[in-house]
Design an enzyme around this catalytic site. Structure first.
Site: not given
Length: 325
Positions: A68, A98, A139, A200-201, A223
């Site tokens: 990345q 980010c 991303k 996410g989550e 993540g």
């Protein structure tokens, strides 16, 4: 369906990539971002953050590792991407997600979501510079402070040449606060013709089921959920395949934790290695009560040999109930 391990700066380095991919279920992972500003980076810089380049860009489990890049200069990013491919990168991933203030202040990461024209220019330049056989992916978050421009950003990236998009379903301002807005992942997938990954989550199998239902996409990037529950990808893969889901016990996980510590000891200076272990243990407390007990026991311990002794002891033989069987 594919399951990816997210790139998390300062957390998911090559050691954790190795250990988490050996837990199973991960199809591919991504390096921490390599910051590109105004020059062609030396090979040593790439090999430091992506040591897997020396082993066919794979972890020990054979899981592919994408490289990345993060930056805002289209030409400089393109030159570095081409060089990274010469060094062995199998996929070039570009970071537009980010949320770190220091990164955003230097015009990197999520702040670029304010400029979809620049996103398109970056993808076009990188895609032209990278061999056609090597995919370019990206991303993104839903935006900087609002998701109003999310669809324009997604179109810009896909039209510029991104072969896949990972959508972290929050804005930069949202940070990591729940909830993740998975419904926006569905909206992104409606306007681009490339595969979209939800991110996410997702902390549990039930979270993944709800994410899949709301987002409408099969592919997912894990993540913090995978760091906190190392077998989460394996559980999701089993459920998706209609196979029995068997959770990894603490006793099964402990050898991976020990190996993580030994690798950390070999890479990190003794004064910092304990903090690296405690960082992961603190996240593991979400899933394992034994991690809470072990974390509390070594919270103030900074002697590496003492930590060696704590981790060598079998769970059933731990004293004071530190890690009960």
């Amino acid at each position: 369906m594919q399951i990816a391990l997210a790139p998390m700066e300062g957390l998911v380095d090559e050691i954790l990539r190795d250990v988490l991919t050996r837990a199973g279920g991960v199809d591919w992972c991504v390096t921490e971002f390599i910051r590109v500003s105004d020059r062609l980076l030396p090979a040593a810089h790439y090999r430091k953050l992506a040591p897997e380049l020396a082993s066919a860009s794979q972890t020990r489990s054979g899981t592919p590792v994408r490289l990345q890049l993060l930056g805002s200069d289209p030409v400089c990013l393109a030159e570095n991407a081409a060089y990274a491919c010469e060094l062995g990168a199998p996929v070039i991933d570009l970071n537009f997600g980010c949320p770190a203030k220091t990164v955003n202040k230097s015009r990197g990461g999520a702040v670029l979501l304010k400029e979809p024209e620049l996103l398109h220019a970056i993808l076009c330049e990188v895609r032209r510079a990278v061999p056609r056989s090597i995919p370019v992916t990206a991303k993104m978050r839903l935006g900087f402070d609002s998701p109003d421009g999310a669809l324009d950003c997604a179109r810009a990236l896909a039209d510029g040449g991104a072969g896949q998009l990972v959508v972290h379903a929050r804005t930069k301002v949202d940070g990591y606060k729940p909830p993740a807005h998975w419904e926006w992942v569905a909206r992104v997938q409606e306007v681009v013709a490339v595969p979209v990954y939800a991110n996410g989550e997702v902390w549990s199998l039930e979270d993944w089921r709800r994410c899949r239902e709301i987002s409408g996409v099969d592919d997912v990037m894990l993540g913090r959920g995978l760091v906190a529950r190392p077998d989460l990808a394996r559980q999701i893969a089993a459920a998706r395949a209609g196979q029995p889901v068997v959770a990894m016990t603490w006793e099964e996980f402990l050898p991976l934790l020990r190996d993580f510590w030994q690798q950390a000891r070999g890479k990190i200076a003794p004064r910092y290695a304990p903090g690296r272990l405690k960082q992961w243990l603190a996240m593991l407390t979400r899933s394992y009560p034994q991690a809470t007990q072990l974390f509390n026991a070594m919270r103030r311990e900074n002697d590496c040999e003492q930590i060696d002794a704590m981790l060598r002891t079998e769970p059933a033989r731990q004293v004071d109930g530190v890690v009960p069987a």
